[in-house]
Enzyme design. Structure first.
Site, PDB file in Angstrom:
ATOM      1  N   CYS A  53       0.793  -1.225   0.000  1.00 22.44           N
ATOM      2  CA  CYS A  53       0.000   0.000   0.000  1.00 22.44           C
ATOM      3  C   CYS A  53       0.825   1.275   0.000  1.00 22.44           C
ATOM      4  O   CYS A  53       1.943   1.307   0.492  1.00 22.44           O
ATOM      5  CB  CYS A  53      -0.874   0.078   1.249  1.00 22.44           C
ATOM      6  N   GLY A  79       1.455   0.075  -4.989  1.00 24.51           N
ATOM      7  CA  GLY A  79       0.258  -0.750  -5.146  1.00 24.51           C
ATOM      8  C   GLY A  79      -0.437  -0.376  -6.435  1.00 24.51           C
ATOM      9  O   GLY A  79      -0.744   0.797  -6.636  1.00 24.51           O
ATOM     10  N   ASN A 153      -1.434   1.327   5.677  1.00 26.06           N
ATOM     11  CA  ASN A 153      -0.367   0.528   5.076  1.00 26.06           C
ATOM     12  C   ASN A 153       0.272  -0.290   6.181  1.00 26.06           C
ATOM     13  O   ASN A 153       0.657   0.254   7.205  1.00 26.06           O
ATOM     14  CB  ASN A 153       0.666   1.473   4.435  1.00 26.06           C
ATOM     15  N   GLY A 154       0.364  -1.610   5.964  1.00 26.35           N
ATOM     16  CA  GLY A 154       0.977  -2.470   6.972  1.00 26.35           C
ATOM     17  C   GLY A 154       0.125  -3.701   7.198  1.00 26.35           C
ATOM     18  O   GLY A 154      -0.907  -3.886   6.544  1.00 26.35           O
ATOM     19  N   TYR A 297      14.677  -2.093  -1.512  1.00 29.94           N
ATOM     20  CA  TYR A 297      13.884  -2.577  -2.625  1.00 29.94           C
ATOM     21  C   TYR A 297      12.670  -1.716  -2.964  1.00 29.94           C
ATOM     22  O   TYR A 297      12.447  -1.408  -4.121  1.00 29.94           O
ATOM     23  CB  TYR A 297      13.424  -3.977  -2.231  1.00 29.94           C
TER      24      TYR A 297
END
Ligand code: SF4
Length: 514
Positions: A53, A79, A153-154, A297
Site C-alpha cells: 500500500c 500498489g 499501510n501495513g 527494494y
C-alpha cells in the site's frame, strides 16, 4: 492485509455502512497488472516481493482531491491494483475507489465528485477477484463516531484474533482486510472523542500500520509504536496558509510542491483540524523496527524514507557489495529498475564500467497474448531484453536487489548467456531472504524462498550463474547507517519483533494467494 473468508450472515451489524452509495465504482474493473491468469499460467514476468500500500493525506487546500490524486500518482509503485480516495467538504465525506491504476480510477469527472479542503487516498496491491474491491481503501463507515474513512499501510499481526472476537460479539465485516478491524473497534469504543477512540483501538492492535483517518472536520494520522512502515509529514503554503500533507514516501510531496518536514514518529498521532496541527504520543515507546526493505527494494530512490535518502542507501549497498565480493569483470549490469542504484554504487567502488545491458519494457502489465508455440522464458523476455552489443564476450557482474524463488534470476542469466556473455557473476544487494514478512510486504512462504531452503552453492547452481554473492548483514546495517539498531531485518533472520497471533492463519492467507 489479511484476506480470509468468514460467513457473516448470522451476525448482527454494529456499523452502518454506506458502502453502496459512497464507494461508487467509477470505472469498469480492470484486470490487475500482473493478473491471476498470468500467475496461473506461469507467465508472471517477475517472482518478486510486493509492497501492499501507499497512503496519502492532505488538510487545508481547496483542491485537496486534485493534489491527493497527484500524491497517489507518485505512490503508484506501492500498489497497482486498486486506488481510492475520500474527501470531506466539512459536512460529509465523499469516497470513490475502484480496481485499476490511479490515473484510470480518477478521471476528471470522478475528481469533481470529491469536493472539500481535506482528503485521504490509498493505492493497494491485492488479490484479484470479487473481494478485491471490498478490500480496496479508504475504508468508509458511518458509525457512532460519525462518518469516518481509514486508509492504512501495513499488516496487523493480531487482526485475525481481534476480528474473531468482534465477530463473536456481533460485528459484520464487509471485506477481509485488517483495516476494517480498526474501524469496528472505534465504532464500539465508549470514548467520545475521535482521537481517543482511535487511540484505544490502535492500542489493541499489534504489528505494522501507517494510517490516515478522515472525519468530516479533521484528518488524523498515526504510526505504530515500532514504526515498521514509513509515513512522512510535509507542508506547503497556499495563500499564506499552511497546508499539511502526509505520505508513505516523500516523492509524493515533490509532485505537489510540498516540503518534507519530519516523519510521523513511531507511536505518534497527528491531528490536523481548524485549530492547526497537534502532535502527541499515543503509545508507549517500543523498539524501533523500520523496514529495511524499504531502502533495499521498495521505496523510490528519490524518496526520503525514515529520514534518510533511499538513493544514498542503495548506492552504499552497491559499494559495500563490491568491497565484500568483488570479482574480475568487464562490465556491471543492473537488473532494471530496482537494481540500478546498487549497480551504480558497485561500479563506482570497483572501477568497472556500468552499462545498461538489460532494457526493461515499462509497458508490460496489462493483458498480452502468449503465442501458441511456446517461447522459452516468455514472461521475462516480455519485460527484459539484453543488449548484445554491450555484453557479448564480456565478463558480466549482474546486480539485483533481491532473489526470491530464483526462477526469474535463472531466466535472466540464460538470456544473458544467449546474448553472448562469457561469464555471469550475480551480486545481490541484501542478505539472503529466508523468511516471510508479516508487516505489510507480500512475500512467498518460507518453502518458496530459495534462500530459506538452499545453500549458497545450491542457489548458484539453480540460477546457473558462474558465481553468486549476497551482501552481509553487517554490510546492510552499515549501508543504512543503522547505528542504533532501529531497523527490522526479520525476513533475513527469521526473528520477529512482535507476537504473531494467528500466524498459521496468516500463513494460510499467503498460501491462498501464491
Ligand atoms: Fe521489512 Fe523484512 Fe521486516 Fe517485513 S520482515 S518489515 S520486509 S525488513
Amino acid at each position: 492485509m489479511n484476506r480470509h473468508r468468514h460467513d457473516h450472515s448470522h451476525l448482527l451489524s454494529r456499523i452502518t455502512s454506506s458502502a453502496t452509495d459512497q464507494q461508487l465504482n467509477t470505472v469498469p474493473a480492470q484486470p490487475p497488472n500482473d493478473s491471476t491468469e498470468q500467475r496461473e499460467n506461469g507467465t508472471t514476468p517477475f517472482d518478486g516481493f510486493r509492497e501492499e500500500c501507499g497512503v496519502f493525506g492532505i488538510f487545508g487546500h481547496p483542491e485537496a482531491a486534485n493534489l491527493a490524486y497527484l500524491g497517489l500518482y507518485g505512490l503508484q509503485h506501492r500498489g497497482q491494483e486498486s486506488a481510492g480516495m475520500c474527501s470531506s467538504d466539512g459536512e460529509k465525506l465523499h469516497c470513490r475507489k475502484n480496481m485499476g491504476l490511479v490515473a484510470e480510477v480518477f478521471t476528471k469527472a470522478v475528481l469533481k465528485e470529491l469536493p472539500g479542503r481535506m482528503a485521504i487516498g490509498h493505492t493497494r496491491y491485492s488479490t484479484a477477484g470479487q473481494s478485491a474491491l471490498l478490500d480496496a481503501q479508504p475504508f468508509f463507515v458511518e458509525c457512532s463516531k460519525g462518518q469516518i474513512a481509514v486508509a492504512h499501510n501495513g499488516n496487523l499481526t493480531n487482526a485475525i484474533h481481534v476480528r474473531h472476537e468482534l465477530e463473536m460479539a456481533g460485528s459484520i465485516f464487509q471485506g477481509t482486510g485488517d483495516t476494517e478491524v480498526i474501524v469496528h473497534l472505534m465504532a464500539r469504543s465508549r470514548e467520545r472523542r475521535l482521537k481517543h477512540a482511535l487511540r484505544e483501538s490502535l492500542l489493541r492492535m499489534e504489528g505494522a500500520y501507517s494510517l490516515a483517518l478522515l472525519a468530516k472536520d479533521r484528518l488524523i494520522v498515526a504510526r505504530d509504536p515500532h514504526g515498521f512502515r514509513p509515513l512522512a509529514f510535509g507542508k506547503l503554503i497556499y495563500e499564506g496558509h499552511d497546508v499539511y500533507v502526509f505520505a508513505s514516501e516523500t516523492c509524493a510531496f515533490d509532485l505537489i510542491g510540498a516540503v518534507y518536514v519530519d516523519d510521523v514518529q513511531p507511536g505518534e498521532m497527528i491531528v490536523a483540524d481548524s485549530e492547526g496541527l497537534h502532535r502527541e504520543r499515543f503509545a508507549p515507546q517500543r523498539k524501533s523496527c523500520h523496514c529495511v526493505f524499504e531502502h533495499v527494494y521498495f521505496s523510490r530512490p528519490d524518496s526520503i524514507v525514515f529520514g534518510r535518502s533511499v538513493q544514498e542507501s542503495r548506492e552504499l549497498l552497491g559499494r559495500q557489495l563490491a568491497r565484500e565480493s568483488g570479482v574480475e569483470a568487464d562490465v556491471i549490469v543492473p537488473v532494471p529498475d530496482s537494481g540500478v542504484s546498487a549497480a551504480i554504487g558497485y561500479a563506482a567502488e570497483s572501477g568497472i564500467p556500468y552499462r545498461m545491458g538489460l532494457i526493461r519494457n515499462h509497458y508490460v502489465g496489462r493483458t498480452f497474448i502468449e503465442p501458441k508455440q511456446s517461447i522459452r522464458d516468455f514472461g521475462v523476455k516480455l519485460k527484459l531484453n539484453p543488449v548484445r552489443q554491450l555484453i557479448e564476450g564480456k565478463r558480466v557482474v549482474l546486480v539485483d536487489d533481491s532473489l526470491v524463488r530464483g526462477t526469474t534470476s535463472r531466466k535472466i542469466v540464460r538470456m544473458m548467456r544467449q546474448a553472448g556473455a562469457r561469464e555471469i557473476h550475480m551480486r545481490i544487494s541484501c542478505p539472503p531472504t529466508i523468511s516471510p514478512c508479516y508487516y505489510g510486504v507480500d512475500t512467498p512462504d518460507k518453502g518458496e524462498l530459495i534462500a530459506g531452503n538452499q545453500t549458497l552453492e545450491g542457489i548458484r547452481k539453480f540460477t546457473e550463474a558462474d558465481s553468486l554473492a549476497y551482501l552481509s548483514m553487517e554490510g546492510l546495517k552499515d549501508a543504512v547507517q543503522d547505528d542504533g539498531g532501529d531497523y527490522c531485518y526479520s525476513c533475513y533472520t527469521g526473528d520477529y519483533p512482535t507476537d504473531l497471533v494467528g500466524i498459521e492463519t496468516l500463513l494460510g492467507g499467503h498460501r491462498e494467494r501464491d
